[in-house]
Design an enzyme around this catalytic site. Structure first.
Site, PDB file in Angstrom:
ATOM      1  N   SER A 663       0.814  -1.220   0.000  1.00  0.00           N
ATOM      2  CA  SER A 663       0.000   0.000   0.000  1.00  0.00           C
ATOM      3  C   SER A 663       0.845   1.266   0.000  1.00  0.00           C
ATOM      4  CB  SER A 663      -0.935   0.007   1.212  1.00  0.00           C
ATOM      5  OG  SER A 663      -0.182   0.070   2.416  1.00  0.00           O
ATOM      6  N   LYS A 706      -6.241   4.600   8.292  1.00  0.00           N
ATOM      7  CA  LYS A 706      -5.099   5.376   7.798  1.00  0.00           C
ATOM      8  C   LYS A 706      -5.435   6.866   7.722  1.00  0.00           C
ATOM      9  CE  LYS A 706      -3.018   1.626   5.107  1.00  0.00           C
ATOM     10  NZ  LYS A 706      -2.685   1.115   3.768  1.00  0.00           N
TER      11      LYS A 706
END
Length: 806
Positions: A663, A706
C-alpha cells in the site's frame, strides 16, 4: 488523463438516516412480532439445509468463517428445525455378556425403555435375594430335601444290616463308629477283646483273621456304594435346588419378559440372566447371620448396596433418551479422546486397578447417535488421537471405546472391551477457520471423503433498504434477548453505521454479531450510567469513544512522540524526495493508522533500486514485490532507448519493525520521482495506494484507519487544509469518523482520490506531469521532463566515468 477528485463530506460517511428505521424504538419492533431470523448468510443457510438433510456416507459438514459471524446461532437454529422432524433416538445400554465377561454387550431399546430395564433389573435382583431365601426356607423345600436325606440314610442302614448279618454267620462283627466301620472276631456272639485275641492259639487266630479279611472286602464294597449313593443324594438335592431356583427365577423374571416381549435382544439377555441366576442360586441366599429381615430391607430399598457378585446383573444405561422429544444435538467443547468415544473408568482394589460394567462411560458420539454432533475443529486437532478416532468412527459407522493409555501399553489393569455401537445416521459438524479447512483438504487424504459439505459463512452482506430494515429488526431482537434498555431509532441508525464501518465498505454491513452485541451492551451501560431508560445516539457514540480510549494508549504515545519531534513527520511545507505514507496497525481487536515518513535518494548508477527495508530483512515479500513493480514502471516510462543510469534507495524512516504490504508503493514512487525531478512534495498531504506497472493506482486495506491516523496528527498540530490522497477505488470503503467529516465540510481537511500516479504527482508537486510530444520528449518544465533530464545527466556521468576509467 482523468482529474483527481476532492470528496465531499457526504462521500466520506454513508450515514443511516433515523427516519429510515422502520420503528420508533426496539420495543415497538419486538412487539410487532416480525422476527428477522438471520440476516444474510443465504449461501450458508442453503449449504446447511442440504448437508443436514442429505443422506449418504461422508455427507458431514464443515462450517467455515471468522469468529463472531453467527455460525453457531444459525447452525443450531437449522439443526433444531430438522431435529424436531426426526424421531427420538434409541436408548443404549451395556449389559454383562455371560459367554464373554470381558466384553460387555450393547443393547438398543426404544427411547425411555433403557431406564425401565435398568430399574427393573435392580428390582429383580433385590426380589431374587428375598424370593430365593424364602423358597429355600419353605416347608416344601425342607420336606423334599429331608425325604432325599431320609431315603439315603434308610438305604445305608439296610445295606449295613445285611452285611452285619452275613458277617455274624462267619463269626465276625461289623461295628459302625464315629470314625467309620470296625470289624472284630466274635465268640459266643460277643466281640473278643484284643488281649484275649492275642492270647489265642495261632491256628485259631489265623482262622479268625481269614474270616475278617473276607468280611473286610465286603465292608470296602459297602463303603464304595455309600459314596455312590452320596453322590446320587447330592445330585438329587441339587436337582431339587435347581427346580426351586428355576421356578423362583422364572416367577421373578416373567414380568420383565412380558414388558420387553417385543425386543428379541432384550429377551435373549433376560434368558441368559435367568440361566445364570439358577446356576448361581447360592449367591442369592443370605448368610445365616443376615437373616430374612435384612434381606427384606434390601429388597424394599431396591437399589441398595450390591454385593460384588451381583454387579454382573446391573444394566449400565449409557444413553438415556427418556427426556428427549427430538433427535439429539450435542456440542462437545472439550473433544478429547475419552470425551468423544467414551471411556472405562477404574477403581483401586487392594493396590490394583480394576473395573466393572458400571464404570463404562458414554462419549459425545454415543450421546449424538441418531442426531447431530457439533465440534470445534481446532480443538479436535489439538488432540491428534481424537481426530484419528473421529475419522475411524465416521468411516466404520461404529463407536469403539478406546483408551490412549491402554493402546500405548501404559496401564496394567483388568480391562473391559465393550462391544461397538453403530453410529447410525449421525451427522458430525465441524466449525473452524477457512485456513484450517483448506489445510485439511490439502494435507489429509481422508478429510474431503468424510466432510463433503462446505458451509461458508460471509463476514458481510449487501447494504440496501431491505437489509437495513432486516438488520434493524435483528438489533431489536438482540436488545430484547440481552435484556437491555430499548434503543430509539437514532441509536439503531448509529449501530448500523458501525456495522458498515466494521464491514470496511459503505455499501455493506458486517455480520460479526458478537462485536455488535458488545456495542449494544456498552451503549446500554452508558445510558444507565446517565440515568436514562432509553438508549440514544449519544450513548452509542460514547460507547464507541470509550472503546477507542480503552485501546488508544499506543496510538497516543506515537502521537506524543510526533508532537515532541521524536518521530519526524512534517505536515507543512515541501521537501524533495520525502513523502508522508500511511500505515495501519492491529493491537488485539483494535486497528489504528499512523503516518510514516518515506524518503528516496538518487544518484548515478546501473539501474539499481535499493529497498533498504528488504536489505535489512525488515521488508516482507509483498512489500518487496511492490518495490519491484515500481522499478518496472520507471523502466517502462523513462528508459526507452537505453538502460536506466540510476541508483536509488527507498526507506521507511524511523521504522524499526517488519514492513509488509504494497500500500506504500504509490508514495514510494512519488518520493522517488520527486527526488529525480528535484521538485518538493507538499508535506501537508499523506498518500496511500498500490500501483501496477502501468502507473494505475489500486485499492488498499485499512483506508479509514489510515485517514483518521493522519487526521489526528493534523488536528493535534492545527487543521489548516491538510489532507490525504487515496485510490479512487477505495472511495466506496469510506466510513469515517464524524469529527473528520465535519472538518472536511468546513474546509479544514481534504480527502482526494486518484486513479493514476500522474494525478497524485500533480497534486503533490503542483507541477504538470507532462506527456511525450511528437518528438518523443517531455516538456522541460514538466515533472517527467525534469526526471528525464536528470536521468540523462546520470547517463552522461556514467559515460564520462567509464571513458575516464578507460
Amino acid at each position: 488523463m482523468a482529474i483527481a477528485k476532492r470528496l465531499s463530506g457526504g462521500e466520506l460517511l454513508r450515514a443511516t438516516r433515523p427516519e429510515d428505521i422502520p420503528f420508533e424504538t426496539t420495543v415497538e419492533a419486538v412487539a410487532s412480532g416480525e422476527v428477522p431470523g438471520i440476516v444474510g448468510q443465504e449461501r450458508a443457510q442453503e449449504a446447511l439445509r442440504f448437508g443436514v438433510g442429505m443422506k449418504g456416507e461422508g455427507y458431514n459438514l464443515f462450517a467455515i468463517g471468522p469468529h463472531g459471524v453467527g455460525k453457531h446461532t444459525l447452525l443450531f437454529q437449522i439443526l433444531q428445525e430438522h431435529a424436531a422432524r426426526r424421531p427420538r433416538s434409541a436408548d443404549w445400554c451395556y449389559v454383562h455378556d455371560f459367554a464373554h465377561p470381558e466384553r460387555p454387550r450393547a443393547l438398543e431399546l426404544p427411547a425411555g425403555l433403557g431406564s425401565a430395564l435398568r430399574d427393573d433389573m435392580l428390582r429383580a435382583v433385590a426380589d431374587l435375594r428375598v424370593a430365593m431365601r424364602a423358597a429355600f426356607e419353605s416347608e416344601e423345600y425342607r420336606t423334599r430335601k429331608q425325604q432325599i436325606v431320609g431315603d439315603f440314610q434308610e438305604k445305608q442302614r439296610q445295606a449295613l444290616a445285611i452285611l452285619q448279618k452275613e458277617a455274624e454267620t462267619q463269626g465276625v462283627a461289623v461295628l459302625q463308629t464315629d470314625t467309620g466301620m470296625v470289624i472284630a472276631p466274635l465268640r459266643e456272639g460277643e466281640p473278643i477283646p484284643a488281649a484275649e485275641f492275642n492270647a489265642l492259639p495261632d491256628d485259631e487266630k489265623s482262622r479268625h483273621e481269614d474270616r475278617m479279611r473276607q468280611v473286610g472286602t465286603g465292608v470296602q464294597d459297602l463303603l464304595r456304594r455309600f459314596r455312590d449313593w452320596g453322590r446320587e443324594q447330592m445330585e438329587a438335592i441339587q436337582a431339587v435346588d435347581g427346580d426351586f431356583a428355576r421356578a423362583t427365577a422364572h416367577r421373578v423374571m416373567q414380568p420383565l419378559r412380558d414388558r420387553f416381549a417385543e425386543l428379541p435382544e432384550v429377551l435373549d439377555y433376560l434368558g441368559q440372566v435367568e440361566i445364570d441366576v439358577v446356576d448361581c442360586a447360592a449367591e442369592f441366599l443370605a448368610s445365616e447371620l443376615e437373616g430374612m429381615e435384612v434381606a427384606l430391607k434390601r429388597a424394599f430399598k431396591q437399589n441398595g448396596d450390591d454385593a460384588g457378585s451381583f454387579l454382573r446383573y446391573r444394566v449400565n444405561l449409557l444413553v438415556d433418551r427418556a427426556a428427549d422429544s427430538a433427535a439429539p444435538i450435542i456440542s462437545e467443547m472439550n473433544p478429547t479422546l475419552t470425551n468423544l468415544v467414551g471411556r472405562v473408568d477404574y477403581e483401586s482394589r487392594f493396590g490394583a486397578m480394576v473395573t466393572n460394567l458400571g464404570l463404562v462411560r458414554a462419549g459425545a458420539l454415543h450421546r449424538a447417535i441418531g442426531g447431530y454432533l457439533v465440534l470445534d475443529a481446532r480443538r479436535v486437532l489439538r488432540n491428534p488421537e481424537s481426530w484419528e478416532c473421529l475419522k475411524r468412527a465416521l468411516r466404520s459407522r461404529e463407536i469403539r471405546i478406546e483408551s490412549l493409555g491402554q493402546s500405548l501399553g501404559l496401564m496394567a489393569t483388568v480391562m473391559l472391551e465393550p462391544a461397538v455401537i453403530p453410529l447410525g445416521d449421525t451427522k458430525v459438524i465441524l466449525c473452524g477457520e477457512r485456513e484450517l479447512y483448506y489445510l485439511l483438504a490439502e494435507l489429509d487424504p481422508d478429510f474431503l471423503e468424510l466432510f463433503k459439505v462446505l458451509v461458508d459463512f460471509d463476514e458481510t452482506t449487501e447494504r440496501n433498504a431491505e437489509t437495513q430494515h432486516a438488520y434493524a429488526r435483528l438489533i431489536a431482537q438482540l436488545v430484547a434477548q440481552e435484556g437491555l434498555l430499548a434503543f430509539d431509532r437514532g441509536a439503531v441508525a448509529r449501530v448500523l453505521d458501525h456495522a458498515a464501518r466494521m464491514a470496511g465498505e459503505a455499501d455493506k454491513l458486517s455480520l460479526r454479531m458478537r462485536a455488535m452485541i458488545d456495542l449494544l451492551r456498552e451503549a446500554d451501560f452508558e445510558a444507565r450510567s446517565a440515568g436514562r431508560d432509553l438508549v440514544r445516539v449519544e450513548d452509542v457514540d460514547r460507547a464507541q469513544g470509550s472503546r477507542r480510549r480503552r485501546a488508544d494508549r499506543i496510538p497516543l504515545r506515537i502521537l506524543e512522540a510526533m508532537r515532541r519531534h521524536d518521530i519526524l513527520i512534517a505536515t507543512e511545507g515541501g521537501v524533495v524526495g520525502q513523502i508522508n505514507g500511511l500505515s495501519v496497525f492491529q493491537l488485539g481487536e483494535h486497528w489504528f493508522g499512523r503516518p510514516t515518513r518515506i524518503s528516496a535518494r538518487t544518484r548515478p548508477g546501473k539501474g539499481d533500486l535499493i529497498d533498504i527495508e528488504r536489505e535489512v530483512e525488515l521488508g516482507g515479500p509483498i512489500h518487496s514485490k511492490g518495490v519491484l513493480i515500481l522499478a518496472g514502471f520507471l523502466g517502462a516510462r523513462y528508459s526507452l532507448g537505453a538502460p536506466l543510469s540510476l541508483a536509488a534507495s527507498l526507506v521507511f524512516e524511523q521504522s524499526y519493525g517488519p514492513v509488509e504490504g504494497d500500500s506504500a508503493s504509490l508514495a514510494e514512487l512519488c518520493a522517488l520521482i520527486s527526488a529525480l525531478a528535484g521538485l518538493p512534495i507538499d508535506q501537508s498531504l499523506a498518500v496511500t495506494g498500490s500501483i501496477d506497472q502501468y502507473g494505475r493506482v489500486q485499492s488498499i486495506g485499512g483506508v479509514n484507519e489510515k485517514i483518521e491516523g493522519f487526521f489526528d496528527l493534523c488536528r493535534d498540530r492545527g487543521l489548516a487544509g491538510q489532507g490525504v490522497i487515496i485510490p479512487r477505488s477505495n472511495a466506496k470503503n469510506l466510513m469515517l469518523r464524524r469529527d473528520l467529516v465535519a472538518a472536511v465540510e468546513e474546509g479544514l481537511f481534504r480527502v482526494l482520490v486518484v486513479e493514476e500516479v500522474d494525478q497524485a504527482l500533480e497534486i503533490l508537486t503542483g507541477t504538470d506531469v507532462g506527456h511525450r510530444a511528437e518528438n518523443g520528449r517531455f516538456l522541460d518544465e514538466s515533472v517527467n521532463g525534469r526526471v528525464e533530464a536528470t536521468l540523462a545527466a546520470y547517463a552522461a556521468c556514467n559515460r564520462s566515468f567509464l571513458h575516464g576509467g578507460g
